[in-house]
Motif scaffolding. Structure first.
Motif, PDB file in Angstrom:
ATOM      1  N   ALA A 262       0.761  -1.267   0.012  1.00 57.18           N
ATOM      2  CA  ALA A 262       0.091  -0.062   0.056  1.00 57.18           C
ATOM      3  C   ALA A 262       0.955   1.220   0.001  1.00 57.18           C
ATOM      4  N   PRO A 263       0.820   2.157  -0.939  1.00 60.99           N
ATOM      5  CA  PRO A 263       1.464   3.481  -0.858  1.00 60.99           C
ATOM      6  C   PRO A 263       1.125   4.315   0.069  1.00 60.99           C
ATOM      7  N   THR A 264       1.752   5.291   0.398  1.00 63.83           N
ATOM      8  CA  THR A 264       1.678   6.374   1.300  1.00 63.83           C
ATOM      9  C   THR A 264       1.571   7.707   0.718  1.00 63.83           C
ATOM     10  N   LEU A 265       0.917   8.643   1.595  1.00 69.92           N
ATOM     11  CA  LEU A 265       1.191   9.992   0.981  1.00 69.92           C
ATOM     12  C   LEU A 265       2.275  10.743   1.736  1.00 69.92           C
ATOM     13  N   ALA A 266       2.237  12.098   1.409  1.00 71.12           N
ATOM     14  CA  ALA A 266       3.553  12.758   1.773  1.00 71.12           C
ATOM     15  C   ALA A 266       3.253  12.817   3.199  1.00 71.12           C
ATOM     16  N   GLY A 267       4.471  12.692   4.045  1.00 70.81           N
ATOM     17  CA  GLY A 267       4.592  12.569   5.566  1.00 70.81           C
ATOM     18  C   GLY A 267       4.054  11.143   6.016  1.00 70.81           C
ATOM     19  N   GLY A 268       3.981  10.405   5.043  1.00 68.04           N
ATOM     20  CA  GLY A 268       3.610   9.027   5.652  1.00 68.04           C
ATOM     21  C   GLY A 268       1.977   8.535   5.766  1.00 68.04           C
ATOM     22  N   ALA A 269       1.534   9.642   5.556  1.00 66.19           N
ATOM     23  CA  ALA A 269      -0.296   9.444   5.636  1.00 66.19           C
ATOM     24  C   ALA A 269      -0.676   8.389   4.820  1.00 66.19           C
ATOM     25  N   PRO A 270      -1.631   7.778   5.168  1.00 67.46           N
ATOM     26  CA  PRO A 270      -2.348   6.396   4.711  1.00 67.46           C
ATOM     27  C   PRO A 270      -3.230   6.771   3.633  1.00 67.46           C
ATOM     28  N   LEU A 271      -3.433   6.054   2.527  1.00 62.85           N
ATOM     29  CA  LEU A 271      -4.164   6.444   1.338  1.00 62.85           C
ATOM     30  C   LEU A 271      -5.681   6.022   1.966  1.00 62.85           C
ATOM     31  N   PRO A 272      -6.748   6.658   1.338  1.00 66.95           N
ATOM     32  CA  PRO A 272      -8.107   6.407   1.556  1.00 66.95           C
ATOM     33  C   PRO A 272      -8.169   4.864   1.037  1.00 66.95           C
ATOM     34  N   PRO A 273      -9.178   4.379   1.988  1.00 62.49           N
ATOM     35  CA  PRO A 273      -9.486   3.028   1.782  1.00 62.49           C
ATOM     36  C   PRO A 273     -10.017   2.734   0.297  1.00 62.49           C
ATOM     37  N   GLY A 274      -9.517   1.610  -0.182  1.00 66.12           N
ATOM     38  CA  GLY A 274     -10.191   1.390  -1.595  1.00 66.12           C
ATOM     39  C   GLY A 274      -9.174   1.951  -2.581  1.00 66.12           C
ATOM     40  N   SER A 275      -8.227   2.847  -2.544  1.00 59.00           N
ATOM     41  CA  SER A 275      -7.181   3.215  -3.351  1.00 59.00           C
ATOM     42  C   SER A 275      -6.588   2.234  -4.091  1.00 59.00           C
ATOM     43  N   THR A 276      -6.007   2.567  -5.435  1.00 55.33           N
ATOM     44  CA  THR A 276      -5.143   1.341  -5.965  1.00 55.33           C
ATOM     45  C   THR A 276      -3.737   1.686  -5.397  1.00 55.33           C
ATOM     46  N   HIS A 277      -3.035   0.437  -5.607  1.00 53.66           N
ATOM     47  CA  HIS A 277      -1.563   0.394  -5.241  1.00 53.66           C
ATOM     48  C   HIS A 277      -0.559   0.925  -6.277  1.00 53.66           C
ATOM     49  N   VAL A 278      -1.196   1.028  -7.331  1.00 53.81           N
ATOM     50  CA  VAL A 278      -0.371   1.375  -8.624  1.00 53.81           C
ATOM     51  C   VAL A 278       0.401   2.541  -8.853  1.00 53.81           C
ATOM     52  N   TYR A 279       1.551   2.847  -9.108  1.00 56.79           N
ATOM     53  CA  TYR A 279       2.406   4.116  -9.107  1.00 56.79           C
ATOM     54  C   TYR A 279       2.266   4.494 -10.590  1.00 56.79           C
ATOM     55  N   ASN A 280       2.470   3.457 -11.368  1.00 58.39           N
ATOM     56  CA  ASN A 280       2.976   3.710 -12.861  1.00 58.39           C
ATOM     57  C   ASN A 280       2.078   2.884 -13.833  1.00 58.39           C
ATOM     58  N   LEU A 281       1.598   3.233 -14.678  1.00 60.58           N
ATOM     59  CA  LEU A 281       0.942   2.508 -15.812  1.00 60.58           C
ATOM     60  C   LEU A 281       1.690   2.693 -17.131  1.00 60.58           C
ATOM     61  N   ALA A 282       2.111   1.553 -17.831  1.00 58.14           N
ATOM     62  CA  ALA A 282       2.692   1.840 -19.113  1.00 58.14           C
ATOM     63  C   ALA A 282       1.658   1.776 -20.363  1.00 58.14           C
TER      64      ALA A 282
END
Length: 780
Positions: A262-282
């Motif tokens: 699961a990714p994090t936001l700036a400062g280590g804040a967690p993502l909202p529930p149900g958010s994608t874990h993908v950073y990059n789509l080719a």
């Protein structure tokens, strides 16, 4: 543009300007070069370019475990077929994940080039661990091959890739959900391949079966030297035939290496529930990742503002709609990706693999994308991996931020360009706090005027970061991009124009005056004549950072170098970051020397809003396609020896028909100067003619002043040459370009110096001179 534009700009868009119009505020290699084997001038590099440009680019090595000869596309978002494989090049430094509906991401690096995605990549990810560089697919008789090259691979355990396959290209069959905790969907999936450094797993999505490829005859190869993961999948596990629709997503691996963390936001804040874990789509194309995006989730408000502003005569005149492009500008080519990930829908980005083409080893040419695009090159500098934060305040620390060898740059190819036709090159160098896509994002009218209307290829560099001031590594990046452009396009080296705003305008002075024989004209928009803030262009009040910026960061002593290089300068009287007085004093030096220039004063313009109004026509009008002056009769060239760094391949090179320049004293702040006259070169007196200031009403109120030349009497042509040397230890004279036959040569030097007389590649005479005057009666 200094980075405090961000706090001024964002509230203006979100509140004042928007509310004023009645809009509610928002809530909450072998690289396949086309010019290989050609000489410097033939490939479009000008004679006199420093070693950073003329040194060959490193090859993109083939990864271990990859059995195919490779040709990788240079343009992000495009494919190339070669030798049994398909190579897709992704955008570089674009792995920022999903957008949030109410905002965009601001880091402490390029604060005026915000990302739409908001995911962080801390720790071992080195700020960029999930960034796909190349996605390649190959096939031989026994297996298919699936390869991902990463822009950054600080640790092999960091990234994870998921390949998703629609093997019948029928969206109504198969399933929608991706494996590997990706958190995205796309229709019609039958198979998927999850890859990390710890293994490769083939998922049959219709049955739920999972096969460990490496235990069933397959092979995973992790090549850290090329930052590559390659999976060989035997054909008995995966039947590669027909045509497949292929997708690829990347994220950070969890502890097992079998799924995305699961990714994090700036400062280590967690993502909202149900958010994608993908950073990059080719498999996103330049047509999908356009420079300005007005229909995204984060840009809806400002798109509405633009629509209202477009019909308002006042805002149209002032260009106030440009404020919206702080949000709508697609500076990292990831807006479409960020919106898709916010919705969890990856269906828009795919690539069709036709296995018959791979079996036949079909070859395709390097793609040619007209209009704006991003390209990449491989740097010779080894600076490390990933992205590092900026330690400077306000105007930056000058240190590189984007370290990986793969570096992006922006290109605009006019619709008139065809391979084989040499095109002019126009540099569009970015401001402080922005990046290589600044002008396509903020100033599309400027790009149209400079590139499309002039049939010129335009290019901008990242400079390894937003605050390098085009010194050291940032300057190396500039020259290496020029080399890459000359390898990829047919360029006319006699018609190069250098332009930039703010810090990019400083580059016009810094690079233009250091190499005046390489450019046909320079355009400086709100550019300081020094690396920092000055009131009179003499004394720096506030340098941007230490080192060469402080000791050798002024251009006023170099104005005489513009004898044969016209300048266009535009500046606002109300500029709060580059005081008008400093620019006025710099222009006075042009006037006092009788040098050709255009100066446009904007009484009502500042530094911040002026940058994004996109109303620069008064400065640009009449630019046309000027030609470099290569061999003038008189040379007066001053340089800063402390800026010569032979290890980086930068510094003084040539001054027209003189070259091989070296100084006796190269300490901080020193100057060296060559003055030379070859009376064998025919010329006339040049009589300065000044006009203005003339008022201009549109597109912005301004006062236009200009100095041009009229031809006077013809100068006598005779066999006589004079050299005057100040702090010069070595100089060469190209006798052919100086039109020299045989006659007296007078050398006046303030110390010991070596003068080499050269014809072609042959040194015909070496003169050793000392302090004072020396006359050679027959220099042949």
């Amino acid at each position: 543009m200094l980075r405090n534009l961000r706090p001024l700009l964002a509230p203006a868009v979100a509140a004042g300007l928007v509310l004023g119009l009645g809009v509610a505020p928002a809530q909450g290699v072998s690289t396949g070069s086309t010019n290989e084997g050609r000489s410097t001038s033939e490939r479009g590099l000008p004679e006199g370019a420093p070693a950073a440009a003329t040194r060959a680019e490193p090859e993109l090595d083939k990864p271990k475990g990859w059995p195919f000869a490779q040709r990788v596309s240079r343009t992000s978002g495009t494919e190339r077929l070669h030798g049994g494989a398909s190579y897709w090049t992704d955008f570089v430094y674009d792995a920022y994940g999903a957008a949030l509906p109410s905002g965009f991401s601001l880091d402490n690096i390029a604060t005026l080039a915000p990302e739409q995605g908001v995911y962080e990549q801390p720790g071992r990810a080195a700020g960029n661990g999930a960034d796909v560089f190349v996605a390649a697919t190959g096939k031989d008789r026994r297996a298919s091959y699936w390869r991902v090259d990463w822009t950054t691979l600080a640790s092999p355990d960091v990234p994870l890739a998921v390949w998703a396959f629609d093997t019948d290209r029928d969206a109504t069959t198969g399933v929608d959900t991706w494996p590997g905790a990706a958190g995205v969907t796309s229709p019609g999936l039958e198979q998927a391949l999850v890859v990390s450094s710890r293994g490769a797993w083939l998922h049959d999505l219709t049955t739920g079966d999972v096969t460990d490829v490496t235990r069933r005859g397959g092979r995973l190869t992790v090549d850290e030297s090329t930052r590559s993961f390659t999976v060989r999948v035997p054909k008995q596990l995966l039947r590669a035939r027909g045509s497949w629709r292929v997708r690829l997503a990347a994220g950070l691996a969890d502890e097992t290496g079998e799924a995305m963390a699961a990714p994090t936001l700036a400062g280590g804040a967690p993502l909202p529930p149900g958010s994608t874990h993908v950073y990059n789509l080719a498999f996103r194309t330049p047509e999908q990742e356009t420079p300005v995006v007005t229909d995204s989730r984060t840009a809806g408000l400002v798109a509405a503002f633009q629509a209202v502003a477009a019909g308002n005569p006042l805002t149209d005149q002032l260009g106030a709609d440009g404020l919206a492009r702080f949000v709508t500008g697609n500076f990292w080519m990831e807006d479409a990706q960020a919106d898709a990930l916010a919705a969890g829908d990856a269906s828009a980005f795919s690539h069709v693999v036709r296995w018959r083409d791979l079996r036949r080893k079909t070859r395709t040419r390097e793609p040619l994308v007209h209009g704006p695009s991003n390209r990449w090159y491989l740097s010779r500098l080894d600076l490390g991996e990933g992205i590092v934060a900026d330690e400077g305040q306000g105007s930056g620390d000058g240190a590189p931020n984007y370290l990986s060898p793969v570096q992006p740059y922006s290109v605009y190819v006019p619709t008139s360009y065809r391979r084989g036709d040499a095109a002019p090159l126009t540099w569009t160098l970015h401001s402080l706090g922005v990046n290589h896509n600044q002008y396509a994002g903020y100033d599309p009218q400027l790009i149209e005027s400079l590139c499309e209307e002039r049939d010129s290829i335009c290019a901008g560099t990242l400079g390894r970061g937003p605050d390098g001031w085009y010194f050291d590594e940032a300057e190396v990046d500039y020259w290496q991009v020029w080399r890459a452009l000359a390898d990829g396009f047919d360029l006319d080296p006699t018609r190069t124009v250098l332009t930039g705003y703010s810090m990019g305008g400083w580059a016009g002075y810094h690079l233009g005056l250091a190499h005046p024989d390489l450019y046909a004209e320079v355009v400086v928009l709100a550019g300081p004549p020094q690396c920092g803030v000055s009131l009179d262009a003499d004394q720096i009040v506030s340098p941007s950072f230490g080192g060469r910026c402080t000791s050798d960061g002024t251009a006023y002593d170099l104005v005489g170098n513009a004898t044969w290089l016209p300048f266009r300068i535009g500046h606002g009287n109300l500029d709060q970051l580059v005081p008008f007085t400093s620019v006025e004093r710099q222009v006075a030096r042009f006037e006092e020397a009788g040098l050709r220039h255009r100066f446009v004063r904007y009484p009502g313009e500042d530094h911040l809003v002026f940058a994004i109004q996109d109303r620069f026509a008064t400065v640009i009008d009449g630019l046309g396609l000027p030609t470099v002056e290569r061999d003038p009769r008189d040379i007066d060239f001053t340089w800063r020896p402390h800026l010569t760094r032979r290890g980086l391949g930068i510094g003084a090179t040539t001054a027209y028909w003189t070259g091989d320049l070296a100084a006796r004293d190269s300490g901080p702040g020193t100057l060296a100067r060559v003055r030379a006259t070859s009376q064998r070169i025919a010329d006339r007196e040049h009589l300065p003619v000044s006009t203005g200031p003339v008022p201009v009403v549109s597109p912005l109120p301004a006062l236009l002043s200009e100095t041009t030349w009229e031809d006077g009497e013809a100068l006598p042509v005779r066999d006589r040459m004079v050299l005057r040397l100040d702090n010069v230890s070595r100089v060469s004279v190209d006798l052919d370009r100086a039109r020299w036959r045989c006659g007296p040569l007078r050398v006046v030097s303030d110390g010991d110096a070596v003068v080499r007389l050269v014809r072609g590649d042959r040194v015909v005479r070496v003169l050793r001179v000392g302090d004072g005057k020396q006359v050679v009666r027959r220099a042949c």
